[in-house]
Scaffold this motif. Structure first.
Motif, PDB file in Angstrom:
ATOM      1  N   TYR A  66     111.647  68.134  37.296  1.00  0.00           N
ATOM      2  CA  TYR A  66     110.606  69.137  37.074  1.00  0.00           C
ATOM      3  C   TYR A  66     109.897  69.371  38.413  1.00  0.00           C
ATOM      4  O   TYR A  66     109.425  68.422  39.041  1.00  0.00           O
ATOM      5  CB  TYR A  66     109.578  68.654  36.064  1.00  0.00           C
ATOM      6  N   THR A 330     112.357  73.670  35.923  1.00  0.00           N
ATOM      7  CA  THR A 330     113.261  72.524  35.925  1.00  0.00           C
ATOM      8  C   THR A 330     114.488  72.863  36.753  1.00  0.00           C
ATOM      9  O   THR A 330     115.072  73.946  36.599  1.00  0.00           O
ATOM     10  CB  THR A 330     113.675  72.140  34.501  1.00  0.00           C
ATOM     11  N   GLY A 351     121.102  67.929  32.514  1.00  0.00           N
ATOM     12  CA  GLY A 351     119.990  67.536  31.654  1.00  0.00           C
ATOM     13  C   GLY A 351     120.244  68.043  30.266  1.00  0.00           C
ATOM     14  O   GLY A 351     121.362  67.980  29.770  1.00  0.00           O
ATOM     15  N   ASP A 355     115.214  66.555  28.203  1.00  0.00           N
ATOM     16  CA  ASP A 355     114.128  67.002  29.085  1.00  0.00           C
ATOM     17  C   ASP A 355     113.500  68.312  28.625  1.00  0.00           C
ATOM     18  O   ASP A 355     112.458  68.711  29.132  1.00  0.00           O
ATOM     19  CB  ASP A 355     114.599  67.121  30.534  1.00  0.00           C
ATOM     20  N   ARG A 421     108.230  67.753  29.775  1.00  0.00           N
ATOM     21  CA  ARG A 421     108.138  66.346  30.159  1.00  0.00           C
ATOM     22  C   ARG A 421     107.374  65.540  29.109  1.00  0.00           C
ATOM     23  O   ARG A 421     107.726  64.396  28.814  1.00  0.00           O
ATOM     24  CB  ARG A 421     107.472  66.212  31.531  1.00  0.00           C
ATOM     25  N   ALA A 424     109.706  64.800  26.316  1.00  0.00           N
ATOM     26  CA  ALA A 424     111.021  64.315  26.744  1.00  0.00           C
ATOM     27  C   ALA A 424     111.357  62.988  26.063  1.00  0.00           C
ATOM     28  O   ALA A 424     110.472  62.232  25.657  1.00  0.00           O
ATOM     29  CB  ALA A 424     111.055  64.158  28.259  1.00  0.00           C
ATOM     30  N   ARG A 432     114.499  59.768  31.820  1.00  0.00           N
ATOM     31  CA  ARG A 432     113.739  61.008  31.961  1.00  0.00           C
ATOM     32  C   ARG A 432     113.584  61.389  33.435  1.00  0.00           C
ATOM     33  O   ARG A 432     113.473  60.525  34.303  1.00  0.00           O
ATOM     34  CB  ARG A 432     112.376  60.855  31.292  1.00  0.00           C
ATOM     35  N   ARG A 449     111.394  59.200  38.620  1.00  0.00           N
ATOM     36  CA  ARG A 449     112.531  59.243  37.708  1.00  0.00           C
ATOM     37  C   ARG A 449     112.706  57.885  37.025  1.00  0.00           C
ATOM     38  O   ARG A 449     112.570  56.834  37.665  1.00  0.00           O
ATOM     39  CB  ARG A 449     113.820  59.576  38.483  1.00  0.00           C
TER      40      ARG A 449
END
Length: 461
Positions: A66, A330, A351, A355, A421, A424, A432, A449
């Motif tokens: 992100y 993203t 992803g 996410d 997020r 997520a 994530r 991360r």
């Protein structure tokens, strides 16, 4: 026509895409309304944000990620603060929350709405002044309420008779008088997805106005004299594009204000009309300017107060996704491109629903563009999908991408700052992504991360 959460409003999607989706004149063009303010496409064809090339961001921080435009989110804070001058603007912690985000909204003069003990913990850890914090939630635990009272939060929005009893007992035990608002279900249907419409009668939030529960809650609080009732609260939903429903909500809320004043000889000093203002996920969405929203909402409250011969209470609003939602995109890497017998082309990224669950959960619509280069200007109708073991793992249902999209391309999806997020998951044990804030030519990690070690750390088996 404005886009809503419900996909049925977009017509037949099939292999042709929805009725409103048409090939752009240049498939590489960026629609300014969909992107953070500092995002541009460079002469080399790649996207830049805050002066940084997304290829460099991806190389340093990996994908998916992100990417938050700090200049954009600060500007949105200021626009709402100025558009609602004289009111309190509460940032929705549930949209996206971390310590860096708390500091940004505090520096920009906003207040903060939290709805769990975890969100409150983040707010306090980041140094948010507790008097600028409001606590929401339909089922607050005793420990959550106790922590809020001990911290001295500015207001607690009570949601049930059990909560009033619980909070009253804590107030007596702590010898404090916490400030509270009563959340009123005003019976207004917001034109949005049923899961994010929150003021109609058949749902879990608040005290019913028409059933009499809201008035009973007010009576109970005033009579027991252990809680400081500062006003009434209403929230009609989210992703809302006009103020027509707020007018009816304000009228009904102020009628209860009038009843309270007549019965108890108490003038409630505040009123919260909620917010949940919409943002642009696609070209079909047409968000209102904060200054226009402010003028309209102040105007309708003034009119209703004049009609009821009430002093205008101090207003507070909750813009919701409208502050952080458009400030983030993203960034993914394309892994496979698959043409399915001429029906459609599936572009798979690294992803997916872990996410961004909103496409699967709300049937939401997003846009996308190739971010690492300019593509062939031949448009191809594609569906952007994730890596998860679910047929419903869709990120962007339909978008025109360059016909030469290929593995290794970076792909950017705008409008992912809110409820991506924060909602997520680790589905399929996927860690994530990080949140990378970019400002003045520099990028910093504000949420790192997750790693496989993080996943295994909770597995004590």
């Amino acid at each position: 026509m404005r886009a809503h959460e419900a996909g049925a409003l977009h017509g037949d999607i099939g292999s042709r895409g929805p009725a409103w989706l048409r090939p752009p004149s240049d498939v590489n063009d960026l629609v300014p309304e969909l992107w953070p303010v500092t995002v541009t496409r460079s002469e080399k064809g790649s996207l830049t944000i805050g002066g940084l090339d997304v290829r460099d961001i991806a190389q340093e921080h990996g994908t998916p990620a992100y990417i938050l435009d700090e200049a954009d989110v600060r500007e949105r804070c200021r626009r709402f603060r100025n558009g609602f001058a004289g009111a309190d603007v509460y940032y929705a912690g549930k949209a996206f929350l971390c310590k860096a985000m708390v500091r940004i909204i505090a520096e920009e003069g906003l207040s903060l709405d939290v709805c769990t003990g975890g969100e409150l913990a983040v707010a306090l850890a980041a140094g948010m002044p507790p008097e600028r914090i409001g606590l929401h939630g339909n089922n607050k635990s005793g420990s959550e309420l106790r922590r809020a009272v001990e911290a001295g939060v500015g207001r607690i929005v009570v949601d049930s008779f059990e909560e009033i009893d619980r909070l009253t007992a804590i107030a007596k035990d702590k010898n404090k008088t916490p400030k509270v608002m009563v959340r009123v279900t005003v019976g207004v249907e917001a034109h949005t997805h049923e899961y994010i419409a929150t003021a109609h009668e058949d749902q879990k939030f608040g005290f019913s106005l028409f059933g009499g529960a809201a008035a009973q809650a007010v009576d109970k609080i005033i009579e027991e004299k252990k809680l400081d009732l500062i006003g009434l609260h209403s929230h009609i939903g989210s992703q809302i594009f006009d103020t027509s429903a707020f007018e009816l909500s304000a009228r009904r809320l102020l009628q209860l204000h009038k009843q309270v004043q007549d019965k108890h000889k108490i003038e409630l000093p505040e009123m919260d009309l909620g917010g949940g203002f919409g943002i642009a996920y696609t070209t079909q969405d047409d968000p209102a300017d904060p200054a226009d929203l402010g003028a309209q909402m102040f105007g309708l409250v003034k009119r209703e107060c004049d009609a009821l011969q009430l002093n205008v209470p101090r207003l507070s609003v909750e813009p919701g996704r409208a502050i952080v939602g458009p400030s983030v995109f993203t960034l993914y890497e394309v892994g496979t491109v698959k043409d399915v017998d001429g029906i459609r082309t599936y572009v798979s990224v690294d992803g997916g629903m872990s996410d961004n669950i909103r496409t699967a959960l709300y049937d939401s619509w997003y846009s996308a563009t190739i971010a690492s280069r300019k593509g062939d200007n031949t448009p191809m109708l594609a569906r952007v999908v994730g890596k998860h073991c679910e047929a419903g793992d869709i990120v962007v249902k339909d978008e025109f991408l360059p016909a030469d999209v290929r593995p290794g391309d970076l792909l950017a999806v705008p409008g992912t700052g809110a409820y991506c997020r924060s909602m997520a998951s680790n589905y399929n044990h996927v860690p994530r992504p990080p949140v990378i804030a970019v400002a003045n030519g520099a990028a910093r990690v504000i949420m790192r991360r997750e790693t496989e070690d993080d996943l295994l750390a909770l597995d004590v088996g």
